[in-house]
Design a protein around this motif. Structure first.
Motif, PDB file in Angstrom:
ATOM      1  N   LEU A 110     -17.229 -14.759 -12.967  1.00  0.00           N
ATOM      2  CA  LEU A 110     -16.942 -15.473 -11.782  1.00  0.00           C
ATOM      3  C   LEU A 110     -17.224 -17.104 -12.159  1.00  0.00           C
ATOM      4  N   LYS A 111     -15.858 -17.625 -12.180  1.00  0.00           N
ATOM      5  CA  LYS A 111     -16.185 -18.979 -13.012  1.00  0.00           C
ATOM      6  C   LYS A 111     -15.483 -19.587 -11.816  1.00  0.00           C
ATOM      7  N   PRO A 112     -15.153 -21.403 -13.528  1.00  0.00           N
ATOM      8  CA  PRO A 112     -14.595 -22.167 -12.164  1.00  0.00           C
ATOM      9  C   PRO A 112     -12.999 -21.745 -12.303  1.00  0.00           C
ATOM     10  N   VAL A 113     -12.380 -22.008 -10.952  1.00  0.00           N
ATOM     11  CA  VAL A 113     -10.867 -22.333 -11.847  1.00  0.00           C
ATOM     12  C   VAL A 113     -10.365 -23.766 -11.127  1.00  0.00           C
ATOM     13  N   PHE A 114      -8.671 -24.374 -11.571  1.00  0.00           N
ATOM     14  CA  PHE A 114      -8.447 -25.483 -10.921  1.00  0.00           C
ATOM     15  C   PHE A 114      -7.436 -24.924  -9.281  1.00  0.00           C
ATOM     16  N   ASN A 115      -8.309 -24.866  -7.949  1.00  0.00           N
ATOM     17  CA  ASN A 115      -7.338 -25.022  -6.854  1.00  0.00           C
ATOM     18  C   ASN A 115      -6.208 -25.721  -6.841  1.00  0.00           C
ATOM     19  N   LEU A 116      -4.831 -25.104  -7.608  1.00  0.00           N
ATOM     20  CA  LEU A 116      -3.721 -26.285  -7.000  1.00  0.00           C
ATOM     21  C   LEU A 116      -3.119 -25.701  -5.939  1.00  0.00           C
ATOM     22  N   THR A 127      -3.641 -25.516  -0.718  1.00  0.00           N
ATOM     23  CA  THR A 127      -4.728 -24.948   0.676  1.00  0.00           C
ATOM     24  C   THR A 127      -6.332 -25.365   0.233  1.00  0.00           C
ATOM     25  N   VAL A 128      -6.664 -26.520   0.536  1.00  0.00           N
ATOM     26  CA  VAL A 128      -8.011 -27.193   0.363  1.00  0.00           C
ATOM     27  C   VAL A 128      -9.090 -26.446   0.472  1.00  0.00           C
ATOM     28  N   LEU A 129      -9.547 -25.924   1.503  1.00  0.00           N
ATOM     29  CA  LEU A 129     -10.502 -24.758   1.746  1.00  0.00           C
ATOM     30  C   LEU A 129     -10.389 -23.161   1.769  1.00  0.00           C
ATOM     31  N   HIS A 130     -10.339 -23.175   0.409  1.00  0.00           N
ATOM     32  CA  HIS A 130      -9.559 -22.190  -0.081  1.00  0.00           C
ATOM     33  C   HIS A 130      -9.918 -20.121  -0.048  1.00  0.00           C
ATOM     34  N   THR A 131      -9.991 -19.703   1.099  1.00  0.00           N
ATOM     35  CA  THR A 131     -11.481 -18.426   0.981  1.00  0.00           C
ATOM     36  C   THR A 131     -11.806 -17.924  -0.011  1.00  0.00           C
ATOM     37  N   ASN A 132     -10.172 -17.837  -0.677  1.00  0.00           N
ATOM     38  CA  ASN A 132     -10.489 -16.639  -1.386  1.00  0.00           C
ATOM     39  C   ASN A 132     -11.003 -17.437  -3.428  1.00  0.00           C
ATOM     40  N   LEU A 133     -10.715 -19.085  -2.639  1.00  0.00           N
ATOM     41  CA  LEU A 133     -10.731 -19.640  -4.165  1.00  0.00           C
ATOM     42  C   LEU A 133     -12.308 -20.741  -3.839  1.00  0.00           C
ATOM     43  N   GLY A 134     -13.095 -19.948  -2.401  1.00  0.00           N
ATOM     44  CA  GLY A 134     -14.540 -20.337  -2.571  1.00  0.00           C
ATOM     45  C   GLY A 134     -14.571 -21.481  -1.517  1.00  0.00           C
ATOM     46  N   ARG A 135     -14.421 -21.782  -0.710  1.00  0.00           N
ATOM     47  CA  ARG A 135     -13.398 -22.481   0.268  1.00  0.00           C
ATOM     48  C   ARG A 135     -14.311 -24.146  -0.562  1.00  0.00           C
ATOM     49  N   ALA A 136     -15.341 -24.566   0.576  1.00  0.00           N
ATOM     50  CA  ALA A 136     -15.429 -25.761   0.269  1.00  0.00           C
ATOM     51  C   ALA A 136     -16.385 -26.442  -0.760  1.00  0.00           C
ATOM     52  N   LEU A 177     -15.017 -26.970   7.714  1.00  0.00           N
ATOM     53  CA  LEU A 177     -14.665 -28.216   7.916  1.00  0.00           C
ATOM     54  C   LEU A 177     -16.178 -28.716   7.310  1.00  0.00           C
ATOM     55  N   LEU A 178     -17.287 -28.614   7.336  1.00  0.00           N
ATOM     56  CA  LEU A 178     -18.365 -29.113   7.416  1.00  0.00           C
ATOM     57  C   LEU A 178     -18.341 -29.399   5.844  1.00  0.00           C
ATOM     58  N   GLY A 179     -18.460 -28.631   4.710  1.00  0.00           N
ATOM     59  CA  GLY A 179     -17.273 -29.295   3.742  1.00  0.00           C
ATOM     60  C   GLY A 179     -19.220 -28.664   2.882  1.00  0.00           C
ATOM     61  N   GLY A 180     -20.180 -27.685   3.411  1.00  0.00           N
ATOM     62  CA  GLY A 180     -21.126 -27.765   2.730  1.00  0.00           C
ATOM     63  C   GLY A 180     -20.976 -25.626   2.027  1.00  0.00           C
ATOM     64  N   PRO A 181     -22.238 -25.310   2.209  1.00  0.00           N
ATOM     65  CA  PRO A 181     -22.295 -23.971   1.650  1.00  0.00           C
ATOM     66  C   PRO A 181     -22.036 -22.883   2.787  1.00  0.00           C
ATOM     67  N   GLN A 182     -21.640 -21.526   1.621  1.00  0.00           N
ATOM     68  CA  GLN A 182     -21.394 -20.475   3.577  1.00  0.00           C
ATOM     69  C   GLN A 182     -22.530 -20.482   4.142  1.00  0.00           C
ATOM     70  N   ARG A 230     -18.389 -39.164  -0.165  1.00  0.00           N
ATOM     71  CA  ARG A 230     -19.203 -38.289  -0.174  1.00  0.00           C
ATOM     72  C   ARG A 230     -18.623 -36.738  -0.929  1.00  0.00           C
ATOM     73  N   LEU A 231     -18.356 -36.498   1.108  1.00  0.00           N
ATOM     74  CA  LEU A 231     -17.840 -35.026   1.040  1.00  0.00           C
ATOM     75  C   LEU A 231     -16.669 -35.005   0.377  1.00  0.00           C
ATOM     76  N   PRO A 232     -17.049 -33.617  -1.120  1.00  0.00           N
ATOM     77  CA  PRO A 232     -15.503 -33.822  -1.109  1.00  0.00           C
ATOM     78  C   PRO A 232     -14.380 -32.818  -0.105  1.00  0.00           C
ATOM     79  N   ALA A 233     -15.088 -32.658   0.198  1.00  0.00           N
ATOM     80  CA  ALA A 233     -13.839 -32.030   0.851  1.00  0.00           C
ATOM     81  C   ALA A 233     -12.483 -32.613   1.907  1.00  0.00           C
ATOM     82  N   LEU A 234     -13.743 -33.569   2.716  1.00  0.00           N
ATOM     83  CA  LEU A 234     -12.976 -34.683   2.922  1.00  0.00           C
ATOM     84  C   LEU A 234     -12.298 -35.528   2.763  1.00  0.00           C
ATOM     85  N   ARG A 235     -12.966 -35.570   1.025  1.00  0.00           N
ATOM     86  CA  ARG A 235     -12.421 -37.066   0.376  1.00  0.00           C
ATOM     87  C   ARG A 235     -11.036 -35.793   0.090  1.00  0.00           C
TER      88      ARG A 235
END
Ligand SMILES: *Cc1c(COP(=O)(O)O)cnc(C)c1O
Length: 471
Positions: free
Chosen positions: A80-86, A89-98, A296-301, A350-355
């Motif tokens: 499990l590692k970081p990826v670039f989500n390009l 889809t901003v809140l991508h469920t398969n790529l870890g959402r917020a 849209l809350l931009g937090g953890p699952q 302050r909130l990446p999802a919203l940014r």
């Protein structure tokens, strides 16, 4: 087996000798004896197979240790590692959402590595309630009397159905019996929660009198599911929360809303489409509202439930709550995240999802222009790179029909390479790059690219990866 072959097999060094070698010493320090012994044994077995197949592999001790090292490195590499989500889809469920704000990540790290007052009241020295770390903020931000949290919104819905309507009927509009990502279907969750689903109205139109007629002695709950990942258009009618709430109150039945991607602030103030907020839904009369932590809350699952104090108390007494409870890292994340929502003005910074959602198409196009030469340079022999306008989506079922103007890099393969191979090479980079294939080209929507230097730094490997193998 001919004598020669037997000779080769016999000549393979013994495990004892391999373990005494210098190369094995490094491996032993790094991975420990059991792992190294396994890797050496597997390497020897592979060599025997190769010799039997008539090959002549190098069989000296350093070569065998190298093979073992490769096995060990592969087995111990992060899965499990970081990826670039390009993907766009901003809140991508398969790529870890917020993506969490740095301050929230720090709060998680602070409790992850040691003991904390998770269920311990520092004032009284007695046992505490793990929900207490977030309940006050949830109430403050939504106007609710009480709140509780579980592992995700699917669990929140399960808990509230099972608590309020076990062996009873739950009334839901036929147009709201949604499936989310194939694994969460409202009718199936109802069955598992021990409730009897009563579909009300027709797929496209449901009226208040449909609900009024459906209420009976076995009705335990009226439920509204926010149509978050699809929209029924045309000749439609749905019953407003206010009217459903009034009916529920009159008949003495609770009324719950599954808001899906619940927002605490009105997104229209940032130029985004309006999504009903949790507070609005409560003010419209919902007794309980359930929503996700990582949309849209931009937090953890997490699954958050807010509303009437007596009903929340019942949820907390259900043994299922124990099975669905959040861990300390989720609670630490929520506790650090929620206060950010108290200042909507600074939320987009302050909130990446919203940014990411509020990033302008011009900014993204400028980013594309700055990266195009590097990408084009590495890919020159294989593809043509251009800057294209594109449309991002919010994702995770939030506002499915509204698209956000964005910009991206289009990688159009030249002869002998395919878009699929380019996409695979992008996924093979140290920080995998995930784009999408459209019309025979790879599109990288740059809306979610926040570290262009790290992205650009690994691009030279891309050309090499594509040149390495034949098309
Ligand atoms: C996303 C969603 C869920 C499931 O939420 P998770 O947090 O992914 O478990 C449930 N209901 C609705 C309406 C949703 O949009």
């Amino acid at each position: 087996m001919d004598g020669n072959l037997r000779g080769e097999l016999v000549r393979l060094p013994s495990m004892e000798r391999l373990l005494q070698g210098e190369a094995a010493g490094d491996l032993l320090r790094c991975y420990g004896r059991p792992e190294v012994v396994d890797a050496l044994r597997e390497s020897l077995a592979a060599l025997r197979d190769e010799i039997r197949a008539g090959k002549q592999p190098a069989c000296d001790i350093p070569e065998i240790a190298d093979r073992a090292r490769e096995r060990l490195e592969a087995a111990h590499a992060a899965r499990l590692k970081p990826v670039f989500n390009l993907t766009g889809t901003v809140l991508h469920t398969n790529l870890g959402r917020a993506t969490l704000p740095a301050a929230v990540v720090a709060a998680v790290a602070a409790v992850a590595g040691g003991a904390s007052n998770l269920e311990f009241d520092l004032g009284t020295g007695k046992r505490g309630d793990r929900d207490a770390h977030v309940e006050e903020w949830l109430c403050r931000l939504t106007g609710a009397e009480a709140a509780t949290i579980v592992n995700n919104n699917a669990a929140a819905v399960l808990l509230l159905l099972n608590t309020l309507a076990l062996r009873k009927h739950v009334l839901v509009s036929r147009g709201e019996l949604v499936e989310i990502g194939g694994s969460f279907r409202m009718p199936e969750i109802m069955a598992r929660a021990g409730c009897v689903l009563r579909e009300v109205g027709a797929t496209n139109r449901t009226h208040l009198h449909d609900f009024a007629q459906a209420v009976g002695p076995r009705t335990g709950l009226i439920m509204k599911v926010h149509a978050s990942n699809y929209r029924i258009e045309g000749f439609t009618a749905e019953v407003e929360e206010k009217a459903l709430a009034a009916l529920a109150r009159e008949r003495g039945i609770p009324f719950a809303v599954d808001l899906g991607s619940g927002s605490l602030v009105d997104l229209s103030r940032y130029g985004l489409p309006h999504e009903p907020t949790v507070g609005e839904t409560l003010r419209a009369g919902a007794d309980l509202v359930a929503f996700s932590g990582d949309k849209l809350l931009g937090g953890p699952q997490a699954g958050l439930i807010v509303g009437r104090r007596d009903l929340i108390a019942r949820l907390k007494r259900n043994p299922l709550k124990r099975a669905l409870r959040c861990d300390k890292m989720t609670i630490a994340a929520l506790a650090a995240l929620l206060p950010l929502h108290a200042d909507p003005e600074r939320l987009p910074e302050r909130l990446p999802a919203l940014r990411l959602l509020t990033r302008s198409a011009q900014d993204i196009a400028a980013l594309a222009a700055s990266l195009r030469p590097t990408l084009s340079g590495t890919l020159d022999a294989h593809a043509e790179v251009s800057i294209v306008p594109c449309m991002s989506q919010i994702g995770s079922g939030a506002l499915p029909v509204e698209l956000l103007p964005s910009a991206g890099l289009r990688i159009a393969p030249r002869e002998r390479v395919s878009a699929r191979r380019i996409a695979a090479a992008l996924r093979g980079l140290p920080i995998p790059v995930i784009g999408r294939i459209e019309g025979g080209a790879v599109i990288l929507d740059l809306r979610c690219l926040e570290d262009p230097d790290a992205f650009a730094a690994q691009l030279p490997r891309l050309g090499a990866a594509l040149s390495g193998r034949d098309a």
